[in-house]
Design an enzyme around this catalytic site. Sequence first.
Site, mmCIF file in Angstrom:
data_model
loop_
_atom_site.group_PDB
_atom_site.id
_atom_site.type_symbol
_atom_site.label_atom_id
_atom_site.label_comp_id
_atom_site.label_asym_id
_atom_site.label_seq_id
_atom_site.Cartn_x
_atom_site.Cartn_y
_atom_site.Cartn_z
ATOM 1 N N ASN A 7 0.881 -1.169 0.000
ATOM 2 C CA ASN A 7 0.000 0.000 0.000
ATOM 3 C C ASN A 7 0.919 1.220 0.000
ATOM 4 O O ASN A 7 1.441 1.615 1.037
ATOM 5 C CB ASN A 7 -0.896 -0.023 1.249
ATOM 6 C CG ASN A 7 -1.858 1.160 1.285
ATOM 7 O OD1 ASN A 7 -1.784 2.078 0.469
ATOM 8 N ND2 ASN A 7 -2.771 1.136 2.250
ATOM 9 N N ARG A 91 -2.514 -1.978 -3.420
ATOM 10 C CA ARG A 91 -3.755 -1.219 -3.235
ATOM 11 C C ARG A 91 -3.698 -0.006 -4.163
ATOM 12 O O ARG A 91 -2.696 0.717 -4.174
ATOM 13 C CB ARG A 91 -3.862 -0.714 -1.793
ATOM 14 C CG ARG A 91 -5.065 0.179 -1.592
ATOM 15 C CD ARG A 91 -4.958 1.029 -0.342
ATOM 16 N NE ARG A 91 -6.206 1.769 -0.127
ATOM 17 C CZ ARG A 91 -6.309 2.838 0.640
ATOM 18 N NH1 ARG A 91 -5.261 3.311 1.286
ATOM 19 N NH2 ARG A 91 -7.461 3.448 0.792
ATOM 20 N N HIS A 180 -12.363 3.014 -0.049
ATOM 21 C CA HIS A 180 -12.293 2.013 1.022
ATOM 22 C C HIS A 180 -13.131 0.785 0.658
ATOM 23 O O HIS A 180 -13.568 0.048 1.543
ATOM 24 C CB HIS A 180 -12.805 2.571 2.371
ATOM 25 C CG HIS A 180 -12.025 3.731 2.901
ATOM 26 N ND1 HIS A 180 -12.634 4.860 3.389
ATOM 27 C CD2 HIS A 180 -10.698 3.928 3.046
ATOM 28 C CE1 HIS A 180 -11.717 5.718 3.805
ATOM 29 N NE2 HIS A 180 -10.525 5.183 3.597
ATOM 30 N N ARG A 241 -9.411 15.982 6.835
ATOM 31 C CA ARG A 241 -10.282 16.346 5.704
ATOM 32 C C ARG A 241 -11.623 16.869 6.209
ATOM 33 O O ARG A 241 -12.163 16.362 7.186
ATOM 34 C CB ARG A 241 -10.517 15.137 4.799
ATOM 35 C CG ARG A 241 -9.263 14.693 4.072
ATOM 36 C CD ARG A 241 -9.475 13.408 3.298
ATOM 37 N NE ARG A 241 -8.424 12.451 3.640
ATOM 38 C CZ ARG A 241 -8.406 11.171 3.275
ATOM 39 N NH1 ARG A 241 -9.378 10.670 2.529
ATOM 40 N NH2 ARG A 241 -7.411 10.383 3.635
ATOM 41 N N ASP A 283 -5.570 12.925 15.413
ATOM 42 C CA ASP A 283 -5.623 11.572 15.970
ATOM 43 C C ASP A 283 -6.687 11.499 17.080
ATOM 44 O O ASP A 283 -6.636 12.261 18.047
ATOM 45 C CB ASP A 283 -4.236 11.225 16.534
ATOM 46 C CG ASP A 283 -4.113 9.752 16.873
ATOM 47 O OD1 ASP A 283 -4.965 9.224 17.619
ATOM 48 O OD2 ASP A 283 -3.161 9.122 16.398
ATOM 49 N N GLY A 333 -12.862 3.118 14.325
ATOM 50 C CA GLY A 333 -14.004 2.205 14.492
ATOM 51 C C GLY A 333 -13.678 0.992 15.340
ATOM 52 O O GLY A 333 -14.512 0.511 16.106
ATOM 53 N N GLU A 385 -7.769 -5.262 4.674
ATOM 54 C CA GLU A 385 -7.687 -4.972 3.237
ATOM 55 C C GLU A 385 -6.550 -5.780 2.604
ATOM 56 O O GLU A 385 -6.666 -6.245 1.471
ATOM 57 C CB GLU A 385 -7.436 -3.466 3.035
ATOM 58 C CG GLU A 385 -8.626 -2.603 3.461
ATOM 59 C CD GLU A 385 -8.237 -1.177 3.845
ATOM 60 O OE1 GLU A 385 -7.650 -0.993 4.938
ATOM 61 O OE2 GLU A 385 -8.516 -0.248 3.076
HETATM 62 N N1 LIG Z 1 -6.541 3.123 20.424
HETATM 63 C C1 LIG Z 1 -7.115 4.051 19.658
HETATM 64 N N2 LIG Z 1 -8.130 4.813 20.144
HETATM 65 C C2 LIG Z 1 -8.728 5.739 19.385
HETATM 66 N N3 LIG Z 1 -8.388 6.000 18.113
HETATM 67 C C3 LIG Z 1 -7.408 5.285 17.563
HETATM 68 C C4 LIG Z 1 -6.718 4.264 18.300
HETATM 69 N N4 LIG Z 1 -5.790 3.736 17.479
HETATM 70 C C5 LIG Z 1 -5.883 4.386 16.296
HETATM 71 N N5 LIG Z 1 -6.850 5.314 16.337
HETATM 72 C C6 LIG Z 1 -7.270 6.223 15.262
HETATM 73 O O1 LIG Z 1 -7.138 5.564 14.019
HETATM 74 C C7 LIG Z 1 -6.470 6.412 13.072
HETATM 75 C C8 LIG Z 1 -5.720 5.570 12.055
HETATM 76 O O2 LIG Z 1 -6.640 4.720 11.433
HETATM 77 P P1 LIG Z 1 -6.198 3.706 10.299
HETATM 78 O O3 LIG Z 1 -7.391 2.946 9.882
HETATM 79 O O4 LIG Z 1 -5.023 2.926 10.749
HETATM 80 O O5 LIG Z 1 -5.802 4.755 9.176
HETATM 81 P P2 LIG Z 1 -5.035 4.648 7.795
HETATM 82 O O6 LIG Z 1 -5.147 3.212 7.309
HETATM 83 O O7 LIG Z 1 -5.806 5.580 6.931
HETATM 84 O O8 LIG Z 1 -3.634 5.086 8.054
HETATM 85 C C9 LIG Z 1 -5.596 7.296 13.924
HETATM 86 O O9 LIG Z 1 -5.357 8.527 13.290
HETATM 87 C C10 LIG Z 1 -6.433 7.483 15.175
HETATM 88 O O10 LIG Z 1 -7.316 8.575 15.014
HETATM 89 C C1 LIG Z 2 -9.261 6.565 0.130
HETATM 90 C C2 LIG Z 2 -8.726 7.002 1.442
HETATM 91 O O1 LIG Z 2 -9.196 7.958 2.020
HETATM 92 O O2 LIG Z 2 -7.765 6.253 1.974
HETATM 93 P P1 LIG Z 2 -7.077 6.456 3.391
HETATM 94 O O3 LIG Z 2 -8.142 6.348 4.413
HETATM 95 O O4 LIG Z 2 -6.087 5.307 3.450
HETATM 96 O O5 LIG Z 2 -6.419 7.800 3.339
HETATM 97 MG MG LIG Z 3 -6.682 2.937 5.685
#
Ligand SMILES: Nc1ncnc2c1ncn2[C@@H]1O[C@H](COP(=O)(O)OP(=O)(O)O)[C@@H](O)[C@H]1O
Ligand SMILES: CC(=O)OP(=O)(O)O
Ligand SMILES: [Mg+2]
Length: 402
Positions: A7, A91, A180, A241, A283, A333, A385
Amino acid sequence: MKVLVINAGSSSLKYQLYDMTDESVLAKGRVERIGMDSAILVHEPTDKQDVTEVSEILEHTTAIRKVVDILTHPEHGVLSSISEIQAVGHRVVHGGESFSSSVIVTPEVKKEIKRLFDLAPLHNPAHIMGIDAVELNMPGVPQTVVFDTAFHQTMPAKTYMYAIPRVLYTKHKVRRYGFHGTSHYYVSHQAADFLGKPMEELKIVTCHIGNGGSVTAVLNGKSFDTSMGMTPLEGLMMGTRSGDLDPAIVPYVMGKEGLTINEVNSMLNKHSGLQAISGLSSDMREITQAMDEGDRNATLAFDMYEYRIRKYIGAYAAAMNGIDALVFTAGVGENAALVRERVCEQLSFLGIEFDHESNKVRSGDNRRISTASSKVQVLVIPTNEELVIARDTYRLIEENGK
Ligand SMILES: Nc1ncnc2c1ncn2[C@@H]1O[C@H](COP(=O)(O)OP(=O)(O)O)[C@@H](O)[C@H]1O
Ligand SMILES: CC(=O)OP(=O)(O)O
Ligand SMILES: [Mg+2]
């Protein structure tokens, strides 16, 4: 067969190496801060100690070479030779209308992904860099691409068209694509398995809320509507965003502040969302911590964030004339119990009986956070994924070899 899943982002590259005989993960890791003063490689082999390396990595070709080196490293590696990797699956965020399923990379496929640069400027150029870097470092290894948009290609015109002049669709392909998709596909199928019901009989709302976030209405196993649009900016409020806003704000702010197209794009994609409202962080962990300490901006950011999710769930319940299951996945989530609680506690009118105790349980497994008798079953399903990408890659390579 061993399959490497990649990815590639603009300044990062995540990888996962699968042995497809039993779908086990041999190693995973990530390279971050590519192109910056010092990059960091975190390598996590399943049966060995994790390693972290800091070095200068100026572009993706070097990043892939570092990954190849660490995967075959005498001490930290998990392969005796890189030739053990028989396929690489990537991806790719935007597949436009050209791809409704995964494909093997050919010069034509690359050309099409490049044609879509305009529609996903943050993502698609990085994916091409990843594909080219693999070509250079692992010549001859077949590559596949798995699109975020593919699952959403089943949306009907009434959900994917925007109410603007038609010529913008026919000429420039301006429409909702959704993203997604690999995750929404995976968690909706997992949910059906968990509930022991066929996909074709279920109305599911899936909430993929991570750094980016989107909600999808999955009707009888197919994506019917989704909150992200032509680009991954529409819909939910996200880490950085804005999500939905009055489109008139864009020309208004451009005029008032003298912003260029690039600047306004950057404002909405990189300097908005949780980050902008809290003034603190994108975050969720930091937002909830600041809320606990009484920070009012963080509280407003949180309230706006969860409210948007709730609004979309309500909208999709209306869109499908009810829902059977609600699924939470991705970083927020899967981990932020408070977000799930606040979203669900005012959805009792839909028939949700929320179970506060099971919501607090920390686990990496698929689990229920409503009561077993709740009319709408609420589930937490960790997304995967990479596994979907590895499976598609394996299938395509096997089919192609026959
Ligand atoms: N233990 C946690 N409690 C609350 N939020 C969390 C925790 N761990 C990660 N996150 C949230 O999840 C986000 C990352 O999500 P993720 O699905 O891994 O993103 P991506 O794949 O887009 O990098 C972080 O920016 C944070 O906001
Ligand atoms: C499509 C997209 O928003 O991907 P990511 O959540 O990984 O930034
Ligand atoms: Mg992601």
